[in-house]
Scaffold this motif. Sequence first.
Motif, PDB file in Angstrom:
ATOM      1  N   TRP A  35      -3.828   6.089   6.619  1.00 37.10           N
ATOM      2  CA  TRP A  35      -3.621   4.602   5.429  1.00 37.10           C
ATOM      3  C   TRP A  35      -2.254   4.883   5.882  1.00 37.10           C
ATOM      4  O   TRP A  35      -1.436   4.128   5.649  1.00 37.10           O
ATOM      5  CB  TRP A  35      -3.744   5.730   4.411  1.00 37.10           C
ATOM      6  CG  TRP A  35      -3.042   5.232   2.933  1.00 37.10           C
ATOM      7  CD1 TRP A  35      -2.371   5.667   2.687  1.00 37.10           C
ATOM      8  CD2 TRP A  35      -3.987   4.740   2.496  1.00 37.10           C
ATOM      9  NE1 TRP A  35      -1.992   4.434   1.488  1.00 37.10           N
ATOM     10  CE2 TRP A  35      -3.391   4.186   1.255  1.00 37.10           C
ATOM     11  CE3 TRP A  35      -5.825   4.245   2.330  1.00 37.10           C
ATOM     12  CZ2 TRP A  35      -3.851   3.212  -0.523  1.00 37.10           C
ATOM     13  CZ3 TRP A  35      -6.136   3.294   0.970  1.00 37.10           C
ATOM     14  CH2 TRP A  35      -5.420   3.229   0.062  1.00 37.10           C
ATOM     15  N   ALA A  78      -3.025   6.060  -2.386  1.00 36.15           N
ATOM     16  CA  ALA A  78      -4.155   7.174  -1.958  1.00 36.15           C
ATOM     17  C   ALA A  78      -3.390   8.419  -2.202  1.00 36.15           C
ATOM     18  O   ALA A  78      -1.669   7.769  -2.542  1.00 36.15           O
ATOM     19  CB  ALA A  78      -4.495   6.874  -0.385  1.00 36.15           C
ATOM     20  N   ASP A  90      -3.906  -0.510  -8.328  1.00 31.18           N
ATOM     21  CA  ASP A  90      -4.962  -0.692  -7.223  1.00 31.18           C
ATOM     22  C   ASP A  90      -5.547   0.700  -6.488  1.00 31.18           C
ATOM     23  O   ASP A  90      -5.119   0.823  -5.546  1.00 31.18           O
ATOM     24  CB  ASP A  90      -5.978  -1.657  -6.774  1.00 31.18           C
ATOM     25  CG  ASP A  90      -6.145  -2.831  -8.655  1.00 31.18           C
ATOM     26  OD1 ASP A  90      -6.042  -2.492  -9.747  1.00 31.18           O
ATOM     27  OD2 ASP A  90      -5.486  -4.094  -8.049  1.00 31.18           O
ATOM     28  N   PRO A  91      -6.675   1.107  -6.117  1.00 30.04           N
ATOM     29  CA  PRO A  91      -7.767   1.463  -5.699  1.00 30.04           C
ATOM     30  C   PRO A  91      -7.663   2.021  -3.710  1.00 30.04           C
ATOM     31  O   PRO A  91      -6.770   1.845  -2.781  1.00 30.04           O
ATOM     32  CB  PRO A  91      -8.905   1.500  -5.641  1.00 30.04           C
ATOM     33  CG  PRO A  91      -8.807   2.066  -6.693  1.00 30.04           C
ATOM     34  CD  PRO A  91      -8.459   0.834  -7.496  1.00 30.04           C
ATOM     35  N   SER A  92      -7.305  -0.041  -3.632  1.00 28.54           N
ATOM     36  CA  SER A  92      -6.852  -0.299  -2.431  1.00 28.54           C
ATOM     37  C   SER A  92      -5.502  -0.211  -1.619  1.00 28.54           C
ATOM     38  O   SER A  92      -4.773  -0.433  -1.154  1.00 28.54           O
ATOM     39  CB  SER A  92      -7.215  -1.882  -2.610  1.00 28.54           C
ATOM     40  OG  SER A  92      -6.630  -2.465  -3.335  1.00 28.54           O
ATOM     41  N   ASP A  93      -4.696   0.127  -3.058  1.00 31.75           N
ATOM     42  CA  ASP A  93      -3.529   0.391  -2.854  1.00 31.75           C
ATOM     43  C   ASP A  93      -2.595   1.131  -3.220  1.00 31.75           C
ATOM     44  O   ASP A  93      -1.277   1.695  -2.710  1.00 31.75           O
ATOM     45  CB  ASP A  93      -2.174  -1.136  -3.978  1.00 31.75           C
ATOM     46  CG  ASP A  93      -2.391  -2.282  -3.671  1.00 31.75           C
ATOM     47  OD1 ASP A  93      -2.665  -2.957  -4.171  1.00 31.75           O
ATOM     48  OD2 ASP A  93      -2.634  -2.667  -2.969  1.00 31.75           O
ATOM     49  N   ARG A 146     -11.923   6.061  -8.038  1.00 26.99           N
ATOM     50  CA  ARG A 146     -11.527   5.509  -7.494  1.00 26.99           C
ATOM     51  C   ARG A 146     -10.730   5.107  -6.143  1.00 26.99           C
ATOM     52  O   ARG A 146     -10.819   5.044  -5.231  1.00 26.99           O
ATOM     53  CB  ARG A 146     -11.960   3.916  -7.912  1.00 26.99           C
ATOM     54  CG  ARG A 146     -12.931   4.024  -9.258  1.00 26.99           C
ATOM     55  CD  ARG A 146     -13.185   2.662  -9.730  1.00 26.99           C
ATOM     56  NE  ARG A 146     -12.575   1.826  -9.412  1.00 26.99           N
ATOM     57  CZ  ARG A 146     -11.573   0.646  -9.340  1.00 26.99           C
ATOM     58  NH1 ARG A 146     -10.956   1.082 -10.588  1.00 26.99           N
ATOM     59  NH2 ARG A 146     -11.483  -0.631  -9.067  1.00 26.99           N
ATOM     60  N   HIS A 147      -9.273   5.986  -6.509  1.00 27.05           N
ATOM     61  CA  HIS A 147      -8.156   6.583  -5.843  1.00 27.05           C
ATOM     62  C   HIS A 147      -8.860   7.180  -4.984  1.00 27.05           C
ATOM     63  O   HIS A 147      -9.764   8.305  -5.267  1.00 27.05           O
ATOM     64  CB  HIS A 147      -6.802   6.786  -5.945  1.00 27.05           C
ATOM     65  CG  HIS A 147      -6.757   5.192  -7.255  1.00 27.05           C
ATOM     66  ND1 HIS A 147      -6.893   5.411  -8.613  1.00 27.05           N
ATOM     67  CD2 HIS A 147      -6.018   4.634  -6.644  1.00 27.05           C
ATOM     68  CE1 HIS A 147      -6.446   4.187  -9.273  1.00 27.05           C
ATOM     69  NE2 HIS A 147      -5.483   3.800  -7.957  1.00 27.05           N
ATOM     70  N   CYS A 179       0.199   1.659   5.841  1.00 22.95           N
ATOM     71  CA  CYS A 179       1.134   1.785   4.130  1.00 22.95           C
ATOM     72  C   CYS A 179       2.323   1.594   4.225  1.00 22.95           C
ATOM     73  O   CYS A 179       2.807   1.504   5.728  1.00 22.95           O
ATOM     74  CB  CYS A 179       0.501   2.806   3.284  1.00 22.95           C
ATOM     75  SG  CYS A 179       2.170   4.521   3.489  1.00 22.95           S
ATOM     76  N   ARG A 216       1.147  -1.326  -0.291  1.00 21.75           N
ATOM     77  CA  ARG A 216       0.050  -0.234   0.299  1.00 21.75           C
ATOM     78  C   ARG A 216       0.687   1.184  -0.555  1.00 21.75           C
ATOM     79  O   ARG A 216       1.888   1.801   0.941  1.00 21.75           O
ATOM     80  CB  ARG A 216      -0.805   0.070   1.399  1.00 21.75           C
ATOM     81  CG  ARG A 216      -1.964  -0.848   0.836  1.00 21.75           C
ATOM     82  CD  ARG A 216      -2.838  -1.070   2.711  1.00 21.75           C
ATOM     83  NE  ARG A 216      -3.167   0.276   3.013  1.00 21.75           N
ATOM     84  CZ  ARG A 216      -4.253   0.773   3.219  1.00 21.75           C
ATOM     85  NH1 ARG A 216      -5.194  -0.256   2.298  1.00 21.75           N
ATOM     86  NH2 ARG A 216      -4.921   1.595   4.140  1.00 21.75           N
ATOM     87  N   LYS A 269      -8.605   9.480   8.095  1.00 19.84           N
ATOM     88  CA  LYS A 269      -8.430   8.940   6.830  1.00 19.84           C
ATOM     89  C   LYS A 269      -6.413   8.591   6.413  1.00 19.84           C
ATOM     90  O   LYS A 269      -6.089   7.538   6.115  1.00 19.84           O
ATOM     91  CB  LYS A 269      -9.042   9.287   6.051  1.00 19.84           C
ATOM     92  CG  LYS A 269     -10.302   8.579   5.937  1.00 19.84           C
ATOM     93  CD  LYS A 269     -11.411   8.959   5.107  1.00 19.84           C
ATOM     94  CE  LYS A 269     -12.285   8.586   5.040  1.00 19.84           C
ATOM     95  NZ  LYS A 269     -13.671   9.217   4.475  1.00 19.84           N
TER      96      LYS A 269
END
Length: 307
Positions: free
Chosen positions: A183, A30, A25-28, A126-127, A187, A3, A179
Amino acid sequence: MPRILAITGGVGGAKLASGLASVLDPSDLAFAVNTGDDFEHLGLKISPDIDSLTYALAGINNTETGWGREGESWNFLSALKELGGDTWFQLGDKDLALHLHRTTMLNKGKTLTEATEAIAAKLGIRHPIIPMSDQPVSTLVDTCDGELSFQNYFVKEKCEPEVNGFRFQGIESASLQAKLDQWIEGCQGIIICPSNPYVSVDPFLKLNGVKEKLAKIPTIAVSPIIGGRALKGPAAKMMRELGISSSAESVAEHYSAFIDGFVIDEADKESANSIKIPTISTNTVMLTLSDSISLAENCLGFLERFL
Ligand code: FO1
């Protein structure tokens, strides 16, 4: 995939951000965005670095200027001019809708983060785009003509006044966005995008506790200075006026307290030897999305060394 948090502000940051968003990906991935450029203008709450990133990730950005939207019309601005209103800060019709919509949400009590999320969702992003803080921080530029607000310096005065230093009003009482804090806790790596270190990255770094958090996480930075110049914006001019050589080495020095690796352009590869921090040189000039993707992949490959 680890992340990642990308720290960004301004045009150069948004370009690498687009490359990173194409690869992770958005899960990885921000984004922590500078809000020091934010200001209130014509009753609108404007967040330029959030908007440059939002438009870039939505693929609707004006790639000539690096700010605002593509395919704009300027009816509002020309009508405002007829009425004798303030038109030094150019607001296109579609861009105006975003500032109005954000201002409406903020006036209803939403946080800047909530407003940013709502807009990003509508634009199909989505990110996570997370403002560095939901409390106001205003970058003030101390110049030979006195202290100027950032947009006054950058747009109205066209970065001409000589710079003596910066002040980030509100930084002492602003807290890292919750948030973002979460993160960062979760991460594995951080990438500081090629943004202006002094006005687009430093506000974030000066938030209480941020430097200590970054020191614990593998972090690399990409130089915004190539061959002594900034591709866009006043970074090199500011450095010279601050008595700092406008070089990639100076940027490495600026971040040296907490970066593990540094990315410079191949034009500066000789200077890699004089930089104490592990450094790679690659193409950092992003003219196309594929340039941004290649730089993003090179950054992630380099970051792997420190994970
Ligand atoms: N930059 C300019 O140089 N001139 C402008 O008229 C201008 C308008 C503008 C409108 C909306 C927006 O989100 C950004 C805008 N910018 C403009 C860029 C802005 O000054 C940013 O602070 C820079 O991108 C530096 O971060």
